[in-house]
Design a protein around this motif. Structure first.
Motif, short mmCIF file in Angstrom:
data_model
loop_
_atom_site.label_atom_id
_atom_site.label_comp_id
_atom_site.label_asym_id
_atom_site.label_seq_id
_atom_site.Cartn_x
_atom_site.Cartn_y
_atom_site.Cartn_z
N LEU A 75 -10.34 1.25 0.96
CA LEU A 75 -8.96 2.33 0.95
C LEU A 75 -9.10 3.17 2.09
O LEU A 75 -7.93 3.45 2.81
CB LEU A 75 -8.72 2.97 -0.40
CG LEU A 75 -8.42 2.17 -1.60
CD1 LEU A 75 -8.45 2.96 -2.77
CD2 LEU A 75 -7.09 1.37 -1.51
N ARG A 76 -10.17 3.71 2.25
CA ARG A 76 -10.00 4.88 3.43
C ARG A 76 -9.68 4.34 4.66
O ARG A 76 -8.85 4.81 5.53
CB ARG A 76 -11.51 5.57 3.47
CG ARG A 76 -11.85 6.57 4.64
CD ARG A 76 -12.66 7.32 4.49
NE ARG A 76 -12.60 8.54 3.80
CZ ARG A 76 -13.26 9.65 3.66
NH1 ARG A 76 -14.50 9.61 4.04
NH2 ARG A 76 -12.81 10.78 2.98
N TRP A 100 -8.09 1.60 5.40
CA TRP A 100 -6.66 1.18 5.44
C TRP A 100 -5.73 2.48 5.57
O TRP A 100 -4.97 2.29 6.51
CB TRP A 100 -6.31 0.58 4.10
CG TRP A 100 -7.13 -0.88 4.01
CD1 TRP A 100 -7.34 -1.73 4.97
CD2 TRP A 100 -7.43 -1.58 2.91
NE1 TRP A 100 -8.11 -2.86 4.42
CE2 TRP A 100 -7.99 -2.76 3.09
CE3 TRP A 100 -7.16 -1.27 1.40
CZ2 TRP A 100 -8.29 -3.72 2.15
CZ3 TRP A 100 -7.55 -2.29 0.39
CH2 TRP A 100 -8.16 -3.42 0.86
N VAL A 158 -3.44 -1.01 -6.24
CA VAL A 158 -3.50 -1.97 -5.14
C VAL A 158 -4.15 -3.22 -5.84
O VAL A 158 -3.93 -4.41 -5.57
CB VAL A 158 -4.57 -1.43 -4.14
CG1 VAL A 158 -5.15 -2.68 -3.39
CG2 VAL A 158 -3.91 -0.59 -3.45
N LEU A 181 0.74 -1.11 -0.10
CA LEU A 181 0.01 0.04 -0.12
C LEU A 181 0.88 1.33 -0.10
O LEU A 181 0.69 2.22 -0.73
CB LEU A 181 -1.16 -0.06 1.27
CG LEU A 181 -2.07 0.89 1.38
CD1 LEU A 181 -3.03 1.04 -0.02
CD2 LEU A 181 -3.05 0.92 2.44
N GLN A 219 -14.74 -0.52 -2.51
CA GLN A 219 -13.16 -0.49 -2.31
C GLN A 219 -12.74 0.96 -1.90
O GLN A 219 -11.96 1.01 -1.15
CB GLN A 219 -12.57 -0.51 -3.86
CG GLN A 219 -12.78 -2.17 -4.15
CD GLN A 219 -12.40 -2.33 -5.67
OE1 GLN A 219 -11.80 -1.41 -6.32
NE2 GLN A 219 -12.36 -3.66 -6.02
N LEU A 236 -4.81 4.85 -6.82
CA LEU A 236 -4.31 4.09 -5.84
C LEU A 236 -5.16 2.46 -5.93
O LEU A 236 -4.68 1.35 -5.73
CB LEU A 236 -4.97 4.53 -4.59
CG LEU A 236 -4.25 4.26 -3.13
CD1 LEU A 236 -2.72 4.33 -3.23
CD2 LEU A 236 -4.72 4.96 -2.01
N ARG A 237 -6.41 2.86 -6.34
CA ARG A 237 -7.17 1.42 -6.57
C ARG A 237 -6.71 0.45 -7.73
O ARG A 237 -6.51 -0.72 -7.49
CB ARG A 237 -8.65 1.80 -6.87
CG ARG A 237 -9.68 0.80 -7.09
CD ARG A 237 -10.53 0.75 -8.16
NE ARG A 237 -10.19 0.27 -9.23
CZ ARG A 237 -10.25 -1.03 -9.67
NH1 ARG A 237 -10.66 -1.78 -8.76
NH2 ARG A 237 -9.80 -1.57 -10.67
N ARG A 269 -7.57 8.37 -5.74
CA ARG A 269 -8.29 7.24 -5.23
C ARG A 269 -8.36 6.22 -6.50
O ARG A 269 -8.12 5.06 -6.29
CB ARG A 269 -9.65 7.44 -4.64
CG ARG A 269 -9.68 8.03 -3.52
CD ARG A 269 -11.08 8.68 -3.26
NE ARG A 269 -10.97 9.21 -1.80
CZ ARG A 269 -11.55 10.39 -1.33
NH1 ARG A 269 -12.13 11.23 -2.22
NH2 ARG A 269 -11.31 10.88 0.13
#
Lengths: 202, 91
Positions: free
Chosen positions: B47-48, B50, A187, A133, B43, A183-184, A180
């Motif tokens: 993410l938030r 995490w 990941v 992450l 998701q 990042l998504r 976001r």
């Protein structure tokens, strides 16, 4: 030893002489993670310790010395963000930004529709997960990672974040959205798509 | 109808509390018919969670331990602190 009587600056538990040795590297790593620039991170550490030195009579034992120093560092980092925002940034980030755009096809549909993500499992996998992450955060264009770090990790308000980054609220929403999305995607490809262990079919 | 790209933007704005009622309704409509966006929304909240868990914000940060101030930098900072310390003690 008397503690209550002699509370002039000499007797306060914080010993400026030891700060650099004890916390210097940790402060530096923290600053570097956010500024992504060696010289700026070094300056932030120096400014932090100098500011702490001059504010040491304000230090209260309510928080640990370490927490106190990191609190000062955070402000120094925000100051640096502000200075960076004033410089015109030629964006080497554009390319990475364009990649994020490709999450969707021309008609705005997902190229690869998001699937189910299982939360990370056992301990070993856990530490790998956090490393992944962090890697994904680092991989974001600098302007995007700065925005999402401020909002999600450092818990700064939108107003403060806009000020620190020198941008409008609308601009902040755009950056957060792209962060976001980026990042998504990272990941997904570096964790969930990688191993069958992690897939939902297990 | 709203596209997934537009929906994704709205879902992000929504996390900042920056979506009006009308847009929220259109988003809800899209979500009812789009499983990809439903998953994306889940998701986003993962993410938030995490990012907010504190795992990335430990004091030592997640940079490797091997990352340290260079000796010359350390000396420079040390010296400037020393100067400041003496200045404040003499004043």
């Amino acid at each position: 030893m008397s503690t209550a009587q002699n509370r002039d600056t000499q007797d306060i538990a914080t010993k400026p002489e030891n700060w650099l040795e004890r916390y210097g590297d940790a402060l530096y790593r923290y600053a570097f993670a956010r500024l992504r620039d060696k010289a700026q991170a070094e300056d932030a550490v120096q400014e932090c310790l100098l500011a702490a030195l001059n504010a040491r009579s304000d230090y209260r034992a309510e928080s640990s010395e370490k927490t106190w120093l990191f609190g000062i560092l955070k402000h120094k980092i925000l100051d640096q963000f502000r200075r960076n925002a004033r410089e015109v940034q030629i964006s080497a980030d554009d390319e990475a930004d364009a990649l994020i755009d490709r999450s969707f096809d021309v008609s705005g549909r997902w190229r690869q529709p998001p699937g189910v993500w299982q939360d990370p499992g056992n301990e070993v996998e856990h530490s790998q997960f956090w490393a992944m992450l962090e890697h994904c955060m680092d991989g974001l264009p600098k302007t995007l990672s700065a925005a999402i770090r401020l909002i999600e990790i450092d818990d700064v308000s939108s107003e403060e974040a806009c000020k620190a980054l020198g941008i409008s609220a609308t601009n902040l929403w755009v950056r957060l959205h792209r962060a976001r999305l980026g990042l998504r995607g990272c990941v997904q490809s570096n964790w969930f798509s990688k191993s069958s262990r992690r897939s939902q079919q297990k | 109808m709203m596209s997934c790209a537009d929906a994704a933007r709205l879902m992000s704005d929504e996390m900042q509390g920056a979506v009006n009622t009308r847009a929220r309704l259109r988003l809800r409509l899209h979500l009812m018919m789009c499983s990809g966006c439903q998953q994306y929304r889940k998701q986003l909240s993962q993410l938030r969670r995490w990012l907010k868990s504190g795992q990335l914000d430990a004091d030592y940060t997640t940079q490797p331990e091997s990352m340290q101030l260079e000796e010359s930098t350390r000396k420079r900072i040390h010296d400037s602190l020393q100067v400041e310390l003496e200045r404040t003690q003499n004043s």
